[in-house]
Scaffold this active site. Structure first.
Site, PDB file in Angstrom:
ATOM      1  N   TYR A 178     -12.066  -3.385  -3.064  1.00  0.00           N
ATOM      2  CA  TYR A 178     -12.596  -3.409  -1.693  1.00  0.00           C
ATOM      3  C   TYR A 178     -14.123  -3.485  -1.669  1.00  0.00           C
ATOM      4  O   TYR A 178     -14.745  -3.069  -0.689  1.00  0.00           O
ATOM      5  CB  TYR A 178     -12.094  -2.183  -0.925  1.00  0.00           C
ATOM      6  CG  TYR A 178     -10.662  -2.319  -0.452  1.00  0.00           C
ATOM      7  CD1 TYR A 178     -10.280  -3.376   0.380  1.00  0.00           C
ATOM      8  CD2 TYR A 178      -9.688  -1.394  -0.810  1.00  0.00           C
ATOM      9  CE1 TYR A 178      -8.967  -3.510   0.827  1.00  0.00           C
ATOM     10  CE2 TYR A 178      -8.370  -1.520  -0.366  1.00  0.00           C
ATOM     11  CZ  TYR A 178      -8.026  -2.585   0.458  1.00  0.00           C
ATOM     12  OH  TYR A 178      -6.729  -2.714   0.902  1.00  0.00           O
ATOM     13  N   ASN A 204      -1.616  -0.192   7.345  1.00  0.00           N
ATOM     14  CA  ASN A 204      -1.098  -1.536   7.639  1.00  0.00           C
ATOM     15  C   ASN A 204      -0.287  -2.145   6.496  1.00  0.00           C
ATOM     16  O   ASN A 204      -0.147  -3.363   6.397  1.00  0.00           O
ATOM     17  CB  ASN A 204      -2.218  -2.450   8.131  1.00  0.00           C
ATOM     18  CG  ASN A 204      -3.296  -2.677   7.092  1.00  0.00           C
ATOM     19  OD1 ASN A 204      -3.168  -2.223   5.953  1.00  0.00           O
ATOM     20  ND2 ASN A 204      -4.351  -3.369   7.470  1.00  0.00           N
ATOM     21  N   LYS A 242       0.839  -1.196   0.000  1.00  0.00           N
ATOM     22  CA  LYS A 242       0.000   0.000   0.000  1.00  0.00           C
ATOM     23  C   LYS A 242       0.883   1.259   0.000  1.00  0.00           C
ATOM     24  O   LYS A 242       2.103   1.173   0.229  1.00  0.00           O
ATOM     25  CB  LYS A 242      -0.916  -0.032   1.222  1.00  0.00           C
ATOM     26  CG  LYS A 242      -1.887  -1.238   1.224  1.00  0.00           C
ATOM     27  CD  LYS A 242      -2.790  -1.218   2.456  1.00  0.00           C
ATOM     28  CE  LYS A 242      -3.701  -2.428   2.512  1.00  0.00           C
ATOM     29  NZ  LYS A 242      -4.609  -2.405   3.686  1.00  0.00           N
ATOM     30  N   HIS A 266      -1.653  -5.448   1.427  1.00  0.00           N
ATOM     31  CA  HIS A 266      -2.867  -6.251   1.257  1.00  0.00           C
ATOM     32  C   HIS A 266      -2.473  -7.660   0.841  1.00  0.00           C
ATOM     33  O   HIS A 266      -1.542  -7.847   0.067  1.00  0.00           O
ATOM     34  CB  HIS A 266      -3.751  -5.650   0.156  1.00  0.00           C
ATOM     35  CG  HIS A 266      -4.818  -6.603  -0.281  1.00  0.00           C
ATOM     36  ND1 HIS A 266      -6.004  -6.749   0.401  1.00  0.00           N
ATOM     37  CD2 HIS A 266      -4.856  -7.512  -1.294  1.00  0.00           C
ATOM     38  CE1 HIS A 266      -6.731  -7.689  -0.190  1.00  0.00           C
ATOM     39  NE2 HIS A 266      -6.050  -8.170  -1.223  1.00  0.00           N
ATOM     40  N   GLU A 287      -9.003 -11.274  -7.406  1.00  0.00           N
ATOM     41  CA  GLU A 287      -8.134 -10.103  -7.313  1.00  0.00           C
ATOM     42  C   GLU A 287      -7.032 -10.122  -8.380  1.00  0.00           C
ATOM     43  O   GLU A 287      -6.702  -9.077  -8.951  1.00  0.00           O
ATOM     44  CB  GLU A 287      -7.545 -10.012  -5.901  1.00  0.00           C
ATOM     45  CG  GLU A 287      -8.631  -9.686  -4.865  1.00  0.00           C
ATOM     46  CD  GLU A 287      -8.167  -9.709  -3.418  1.00  0.00           C
ATOM     47  OE1 GLU A 287      -8.948  -9.295  -2.553  1.00  0.00           O
ATOM     48  OE2 GLU A 287      -7.016 -10.145  -3.148  1.00  0.00           O
TER      49      GLU A 287
HETATM   50  P1  IDP Z   1      -7.178  -7.376   5.777  1.00  0.00           P
HETATM   51  O1  IDP Z   1      -6.426  -6.347   4.962  1.00  0.00           O
HETATM   52  O2  IDP Z   1      -6.361  -7.875   6.929  1.00  0.00           O
HETATM   53  O3  IDP Z   1      -7.750  -8.475   4.925  1.00  0.00           O
HETATM   54  P2  IDP Z   1      -9.929  -6.378   5.969  1.00  0.00           P
HETATM   55  O4  IDP Z   1     -10.822  -6.625   7.138  1.00  0.00           O
HETATM   56  O5  IDP Z   1     -10.205  -7.110   4.705  1.00  0.00           O
HETATM   57  O6  IDP Z   1      -8.421  -6.619   6.459  1.00  0.00           O
HETATM   58  O7  IDP Z   1      -9.957  -4.806   5.700  1.00  0.00           O
HETATM   59  C1  IDP Z   1      -9.393  -4.284   4.504  1.00  0.00           C
HETATM   60  C2  IDP Z   1      -8.585  -3.070   4.855  1.00  0.00           C
HETATM   61  O8  IDP Z   1      -9.463  -2.047   5.326  1.00  0.00           O
HETATM   62  C3  IDP Z   1      -7.565  -3.256   5.990  1.00  0.00           C
HETATM   63  O9  IDP Z   1      -6.343  -3.812   5.539  1.00  0.00           O
HETATM   64  C4  IDP Z   1      -7.399  -1.831   6.467  1.00  0.00           C
HETATM   65  O10 IDP Z   1      -6.524  -1.113   5.589  1.00  0.00           O
HETATM   66  C5  IDP Z   1      -8.795  -1.270   6.304  1.00  0.00           C
HETATM   67  N1  IDP Z   1      -9.558  -1.378   7.551  1.00  0.00           N
HETATM   68  C6  IDP Z   1     -10.161  -2.469   8.058  1.00  0.00           C
HETATM   69  N2  IDP Z   1     -10.775  -2.204   9.218  1.00  0.00           N
HETATM   70  C7  IDP Z   1     -10.566  -0.890   9.449  1.00  0.00           C
HETATM   71  C8  IDP Z   1     -10.963   0.003  10.497  1.00  0.00           C
HETATM   72  O11 IDP Z   1     -11.624  -0.361  11.456  1.00  0.00           O
HETATM   73  N3  IDP Z   1     -10.538   1.304  10.367  1.00  0.00           N
HETATM   74  C9  IDP Z   1      -9.802   1.736   9.317  1.00  0.00           C
HETATM   75  N4  IDP Z   1      -9.419   0.933   8.315  1.00  0.00           N
HETATM   76  C10 IDP Z   1      -9.787  -0.366   8.379  1.00  0.00           C
HETATM   77 MG    MG Z   2      -9.248  -8.480   3.483  1.00  0.00          MG
END
Ligand code: IDP
Ligand code: MG
Length: 149
Positions: free
Chosen positions: A49, A112, A9, A115, A126
């Site tokens: 997303y 984070n 990212k 992805h 994807e």
């Molecule tokens: P993942 O990336 O670990 O699969 P997902 O639940 O699929 O996590 O969420 C996709 C992305 O959305 C996360 O990597 C993060 O960047 C963002 N995200 C998820 N939950 C939150 C939140 O509570 N606040 C802000 N961003 C979030």
């Molecule tokens: Mg995810």
């Protein structure tokens, strides 16, 4: 052969962690079969997303992922989808285990770093969303006999 979609990212790129992140998957023994640095369109970000469309963080997530370049990748290997998720770590870097990418390099859920596809079917969706078949390179690493019996 199993494949997964990974994307470094904008925060990972801005922080100069592209090499470090790629190194983790190379060191593990997986094979890189697709790689490109790109600016992400809003349309691609929203499609990628799509499952999170109704979540409160969706708009911010799309804004972030389209704000600066991303490194899109496809990696190959037995069990690569689940293994890559382990290497990446839990979604929230603050609680992700040390030794994982998010655990070692992050402190905030909205930053984070990377992805990774969460299942084989998601990976297939994807990969076809982000890459054309011509952009994917099938090759047999010379190292294979030293990684597989
Ligand atoms: P993942 O990336 O670990 O699969 P997902 O639940 O699929 O996590 O969420 C996709 C992305 O959305 C996360 O990597 C993060 O960047 C963002 N995200 C998820 N939950 C939150 C939140 O509570 N606040 C802000 N961003 C979030
Ligand atoms: Mg995810």
């Amino acid at each position: 052969m199993e494949r997964t979609f990974l994307a470094i990212k904008p925060d990972g790129i801005q922080r100069g962690l592209v090499g470090e992140i790629i190194r983790r998957f190379e060191n593990k023994g997986f094979t890189l079969v697709g790689l490109k640095l790109m600016n992400v369109s809003r349309e691609l970000a929203q499609q990628h997303y799509d499952v999170h469309r109704e979540r409160p963080f969706f708009a911010g997530l799309v804004d972030f992922i389209t704000s600066a370049p991303v490194v899109a990748m496809v990696w190959e290997g037995d069990g690569v989808v689940a293994s890559a998720r382990k290497i990446i770590g839990a979604t929230n870097p603050l609680t992700a285990e040390p030794g994982t990418l998010r655990g070692d390099f992050g402190i905030n859920i909205g930053r984070n770093l990377i992805h990774g596809s969460d299942a084989i079917e998601t990976a297939q969706r994807e990969i076809s969303l982000w890459f054309t078949t011509e952009e994917l390179v099938s090759w047999q690493p010379e190292l294979t006999p030293w990684l597989h019996e």
